[in-house]
Scaffold this motif. Structure first.
Motif, mmCIF file in Angstrom:
data_model
loop_
_atom_site.group_PDB
_atom_site.id
_atom_site.type_symbol
_atom_site.label_atom_id
_atom_site.label_comp_id
_atom_site.label_asym_id
_atom_site.label_seq_id
_atom_site.Cartn_x
_atom_site.Cartn_y
_atom_site.Cartn_z
ATOM 1 N N LEU A 174 -19.245 7.585 -17.105
ATOM 2 C CA LEU A 174 -19.120 8.706 -17.954
ATOM 3 C C LEU A 174 -19.853 9.902 -17.322
ATOM 4 C CD1 LEU A 174 -19.485 6.966 -21.554
ATOM 5 C CD2 LEU A 174 -17.061 7.413 -20.448
ATOM 6 N N GLY A 175 -19.121 10.768 -16.604
ATOM 7 C CA GLY A 175 -19.756 11.724 -15.709
ATOM 8 C C GLY A 175 -20.659 10.909 -14.753
ATOM 9 N N GLN A 176 -21.792 11.405 -14.422
ATOM 10 C CA GLN A 176 -22.777 10.754 -13.722
ATOM 11 C C GLN A 176 -23.480 9.317 -14.125
ATOM 12 O OE1 GLN A 176 -22.856 12.329 -10.568
ATOM 13 N NE2 GLN A 176 -21.078 13.414 -11.355
ATOM 14 N N HIS A 177 -23.090 8.985 -15.405
ATOM 15 C CA HIS A 177 -24.013 7.956 -15.928
ATOM 16 C C HIS A 177 -23.042 6.999 -16.105
ATOM 17 C CE1 HIS A 177 -27.707 6.943 -18.299
ATOM 18 N NE2 HIS A 177 -26.817 6.237 -18.650
ATOM 19 N N SER A 178 -23.801 5.689 -15.863
ATOM 20 C CA SER A 178 -22.962 4.232 -16.062
ATOM 21 C C SER A 178 -23.601 3.625 -17.490
ATOM 22 C CB SER A 178 -23.237 3.312 -14.678
ATOM 23 O OG SER A 178 -22.588 2.275 -15.166
ATOM 24 N N TRP A 179 -22.724 3.194 -18.316
ATOM 25 C CA TRP A 179 -23.148 2.730 -19.605
ATOM 26 C C TRP A 179 -22.688 1.326 -19.665
ATOM 27 C CZ3 TRP A 179 -26.306 5.367 -22.867
ATOM 28 C CH2 TRP A 179 -26.347 6.947 -22.677
ATOM 29 N N LYS A 180 -23.571 0.531 -20.067
ATOM 30 C CA LYS A 180 -23.240 -0.967 -20.257
ATOM 31 C C LYS A 180 -23.128 -1.277 -21.873
ATOM 32 C CE LYS A 180 -25.482 -2.654 -16.016
ATOM 33 N NZ LYS A 180 -26.083 -1.574 -15.468
ATOM 34 N N THR A 181 -22.083 -2.069 -22.179
ATOM 35 C CA THR A 181 -21.809 -2.463 -23.287
ATOM 36 C C THR A 181 -21.867 -4.084 -23.561
ATOM 37 O OG1 THR A 181 -19.688 -2.367 -23.124
ATOM 38 C CG2 THR A 181 -20.637 -0.428 -24.262
ATOM 39 N N VAL A 182 -22.132 -4.695 -24.357
ATOM 40 C CA VAL A 182 -22.044 -6.055 -24.692
ATOM 41 C C VAL A 182 -20.787 -6.320 -25.489
ATOM 42 C CG1 VAL A 182 -23.145 -8.142 -25.520
ATOM 43 C CG2 VAL A 182 -24.762 -6.250 -24.724
ATOM 44 N N GLN A 183 -20.092 -7.081 -24.909
ATOM 45 C CA GLN A 183 -18.880 -7.549 -25.578
ATOM 46 C C GLN A 183 -18.791 -8.951 -25.915
ATOM 47 O OE1 GLN A 183 -15.287 -5.965 -23.457
ATOM 48 N NE2 GLN A 183 -16.035 -4.111 -23.632
ATOM 49 N N THR A 184 -18.548 -9.468 -27.211
ATOM 50 C CA THR A 184 -18.624 -10.686 -27.579
ATOM 51 C C THR A 184 -17.348 -11.295 -27.765
ATOM 52 O OG1 THR A 184 -20.791 -10.320 -28.273
ATOM 53 C CG2 THR A 184 -19.960 -12.468 -28.990
ATOM 54 N N GLU A 185 -17.179 -12.671 -27.624
ATOM 55 C CA GLU A 185 -15.710 -13.454 -28.148
ATOM 56 C C GLU A 185 -15.767 -13.309 -29.339
ATOM 57 O OE1 GLU A 185 -14.117 -17.372 -29.081
ATOM 58 O OE2 GLU A 185 -15.983 -16.965 -29.509
ATOM 59 N N ASN A 186 -14.558 -12.963 -30.128
ATOM 60 C CA ASN A 186 -14.176 -13.103 -31.296
ATOM 61 C C ASN A 186 -14.666 -11.716 -32.064
ATOM 62 O OD1 ASN A 186 -12.206 -14.863 -31.796
ATOM 63 N ND2 ASN A 186 -13.573 -16.048 -33.356
ATOM 64 N N ALA A 187 -15.155 -10.770 -31.572
ATOM 65 C CA ALA A 187 -15.639 -9.665 -31.972
ATOM 66 C C ALA A 187 -15.232 -8.335 -31.553
ATOM 67 C CB ALA A 187 -17.323 -9.431 -31.742
ATOM 68 N N PHE A 188 -14.649 -7.379 -32.138
ATOM 69 C CA PHE A 188 -13.918 -6.096 -31.933
ATOM 70 C C PHE A 188 -14.324 -5.753 -30.652
ATOM 71 C CE2 PHE A 188 -12.693 -1.825 -31.983
ATOM 72 C CZ PHE A 188 -11.355 -1.881 -31.677
ATOM 73 N N THR A 189 -13.523 -5.385 -29.594
ATOM 74 C CA THR A 189 -13.961 -4.419 -28.294
ATOM 75 C C THR A 189 -12.594 -3.591 -28.425
ATOM 76 O OG1 THR A 189 -13.094 -5.973 -26.810
ATOM 77 C CG2 THR A 189 -15.574 -5.922 -27.458
ATOM 78 N N GLN A 190 -12.763 -2.239 -27.825
ATOM 79 C CA GLN A 190 -11.532 -1.523 -27.322
ATOM 80 C C GLN A 190 -10.823 -2.148 -26.081
ATOM 81 O OE1 GLN A 190 -10.921 1.151 -28.788
ATOM 82 N NE2 GLN A 190 -12.504 1.582 -30.117
ATOM 83 N N PRO A 191 -9.448 -2.588 -26.512
ATOM 84 C CA PRO A 191 -8.764 -3.304 -25.648
ATOM 85 C C PRO A 191 -8.341 -2.640 -24.265
ATOM 86 C CG PRO A 191 -7.169 -2.555 -27.287
ATOM 87 C CD PRO A 191 -8.530 -1.905 -27.656
ATOM 88 N N ASN A 192 -8.377 -1.324 -24.130
ATOM 89 C CA ASN A 192 -8.125 -0.627 -23.237
ATOM 90 C C ASN A 192 -9.063 -0.009 -22.486
ATOM 91 O OD1 ASN A 192 -6.514 1.256 -21.467
ATOM 92 N ND2 ASN A 192 -4.589 1.244 -22.328
ATOM 93 N N ALA A 193 -9.461 -0.622 -21.274
ATOM 94 C CA ALA A 193 -10.945 0.133 -20.805
ATOM 95 C C ALA A 193 -10.666 1.598 -20.279
ATOM 96 C CB ALA A 193 -11.248 -0.699 -19.617
ATOM 97 N N ALA A 194 -9.422 1.899 -19.651
ATOM 98 C CA ALA A 194 -9.302 3.241 -19.084
ATOM 99 C C ALA A 194 -9.226 4.122 -20.135
ATOM 100 C CB ALA A 194 -8.063 3.325 -18.242
ATOM 101 N N ILE A 195 -8.445 3.954 -21.399
ATOM 102 C CA ILE A 195 -8.238 4.825 -22.415
ATOM 103 C C ILE A 195 -9.679 4.969 -23.126
ATOM 104 C CG2 ILE A 195 -7.316 4.878 -24.647
ATOM 105 C CD1 ILE A 195 -5.556 5.891 -22.715
ATOM 106 N N ASN A 196 -10.358 3.683 -23.213
ATOM 107 C CA ASN A 196 -11.751 3.761 -24.013
ATOM 108 C C ASN A 196 -12.628 4.769 -23.212
ATOM 109 O OD1 ASN A 196 -13.608 2.958 -25.738
ATOM 110 N ND2 ASN A 196 -14.499 1.646 -24.166
ATOM 111 N N GLN A 197 -12.631 4.739 -21.878
ATOM 112 C CA GLN A 197 -13.512 5.835 -21.268
ATOM 113 C C GLN A 197 -12.955 7.155 -21.531
ATOM 114 O OE1 GLN A 197 -14.832 4.436 -17.403
ATOM 115 N NE2 GLN A 197 -14.147 6.183 -16.369
ATOM 116 N N GLN A 198 -11.813 7.373 -21.570
ATOM 117 C CA GLN A 198 -11.328 8.641 -22.013
ATOM 118 C C GLN A 198 -11.498 8.949 -23.217
ATOM 119 O OE1 GLN A 198 -7.283 9.638 -20.712
ATOM 120 N NE2 GLN A 198 -7.308 7.647 -19.475
ATOM 121 N N MET A 199 -11.676 8.131 -24.413
ATOM 122 C CA MET A 199 -11.971 8.372 -25.637
ATOM 123 C C MET A 199 -13.339 8.925 -25.819
ATOM 124 S SD MET A 199 -10.017 5.264 -27.643
ATOM 125 C CE MET A 199 -10.961 5.453 -29.023
#
Length: 368
Positions: A174-199
């Motif tokens: 996002l901009g000049q910064h790289s953000w890390k998130t933890v995604q876990t099996e069976n937990a909700f995550t945004q399914p569309n990575a490109a759109i999530n970045q835009q959101m």
């Protein structure tokens, strides 16, 4: 429309129809231009679930037509990430001639990232024994070369066997910064990575930098929380899922964000606590009176905001609302329309080739 009939050439017209529909729904409350965010036309989904169909010696994935319930064979999955498609073939080819792994296998789920990490979940209608574990260890070893990090999970009634890991690390720029998130099996995550970045980018631009604090309800794994924390003095974020809160706290440490407090509570419980109606044990280390909340972020389920939460969010100057259901979004906007104007609005196409619409709006308090 089923995934089997995807025609990427039709996407522009389908997206335009969604934009018209959302604009029409918002028209009583918003006269400005919609910010429009198109999805990639293929390989945009980072997670997927498939039923497994056994037909004599053959074995293949299926999905069901939601209208007719007709089963559709899925040898490849155009919406799925490249890694999902690679792993689909690899899993099927590996288990097809191994009775221990194949017998009673009825579903396979894939969670992938743009960082080439993945978790594969195999669901069974049988209990998983030591023999299964040994065979699954060999499968994990055989498939690990396909990813940067691989987790293999076996699930059966009251059983969960994890080989390697049950979580992956996603990285979004996002901009000049790289953000890390933890995604876990069976937990909700945004399914569309490109759109999530835009959101997230839209949300950051929508609220700008503020000298007050941010309250976030339904924060999940901290997907919006951590980037937005750079634009507020402090953030208090709530989420009902214990695993998602743990993921968010881990991500905060990974990203060196220290101005966020996470609370494991439902939005209803937290709203009651804010109103002073009840005392909550999970808030015992948090002094709510020390916060100067001026903006509230909500990303509710399809049902939208309940009446109590609506009443609570109406106390603030700005409401940033991310919605997966435009109908309940409009109902909530109507309930807030006496006090708030919609000043920004966006369409995010999380699910191309379907009728689903993801929207974002910024509501700002009307001048007295």
């Amino acid at each position: 429309m089923t995934y089997k009939t995807i025609d990427t050439a039709e996407y522009p017209a389908q997206f335009a129809d969604k934009a018209k529909r959302l604009a029409a729904l918002l028209s009583p409350y918003y006269k400005g231009e919609l910010d429009l965010h198109e999805s990639p036309r293929s390989h945009y989904r980072m997670r997927a679930e498939f039923r497994v169909w056994h037909e004599q010696d053959d074995l293949y994935y299926i999905m069901f037509n939601p209208e007719t319930r007709e089963k559709i064979r899925m040898d490849q999955f155009v919406p799925g990430s490249e890694l999902i498609n690679t792993l689909m073939t690899a899993v099927r080819d590996y288990v097809i001639d191994k009775p221990i792994l194949r017998n009673k296998l009825f579903q396979v789920d894939f969670l992938t990232t743009t960082t080439n990490e993945a978790v594969i979940s195999c669901l069974y209608h049988k209990q998983l024994d030591k023999e299964w574990e040994e065979a699954a260890e060999q499968m994990h070893k055989a498939l690990s070369s396909l990813t940067a990090k691989l987790g293999l999970i076996g699930r059966a009634r009251k059983q969960k066997h994890v080989i390697g890991t049950d979580e992956v690390i996603e990285s979004l720029t996002l901009g000049q910064h790289s953000w890390k998130t933890v995604q876990t099996e069976n937990a909700f995550t945004q399914p569309n990575a490109a759109i999530n970045q835009q959101m997230i980018t839209w949300a950051m631009h929508a609220v700008g930098t503020s000298s007050h604090d941010l309250l976030e309800l339904y924060c999940g794994n901290g997907n919006f929380t951590l980037p937005l924390a750079t634009q507020f003095e402090h953030v208090l974020a709530t989420e009902i899922s214990k695993r998602s809160v743990a993921s968010a706290q881990t991500a905060a440490q990974m990203n060196k964000v220290d101005n966020v407090a996470f609370v494991r509570m439902s939005s209803e419980e937290f709203s009651e606590a804010l109103k002073g109606d009840v005392e909550k044990r999970r808030l015992q280390d948090i002094d709510l009176t020390s916060y100067d909340f001026g903006t509230v972020l909500v990303d509710p389920p399809r049902a939208g905001l309940d009446d109590l939460t609506l009443n609570v969010v109406s106390e603030y100057q700005r409401i940033l609302y991310i919605s997966c259901n435009p109908e309940t979004l409009i109902q909530n906007i109507e309930a807030l329309s006496d006090k708030f104007d919609v000043t920004k609005a966006a369409l995010f196409d999380q699910f191309p080739y379907t009728h689903h619409i993801e929207a974002g709006v910024l509501l700002e308090r009307k001048a007295d």
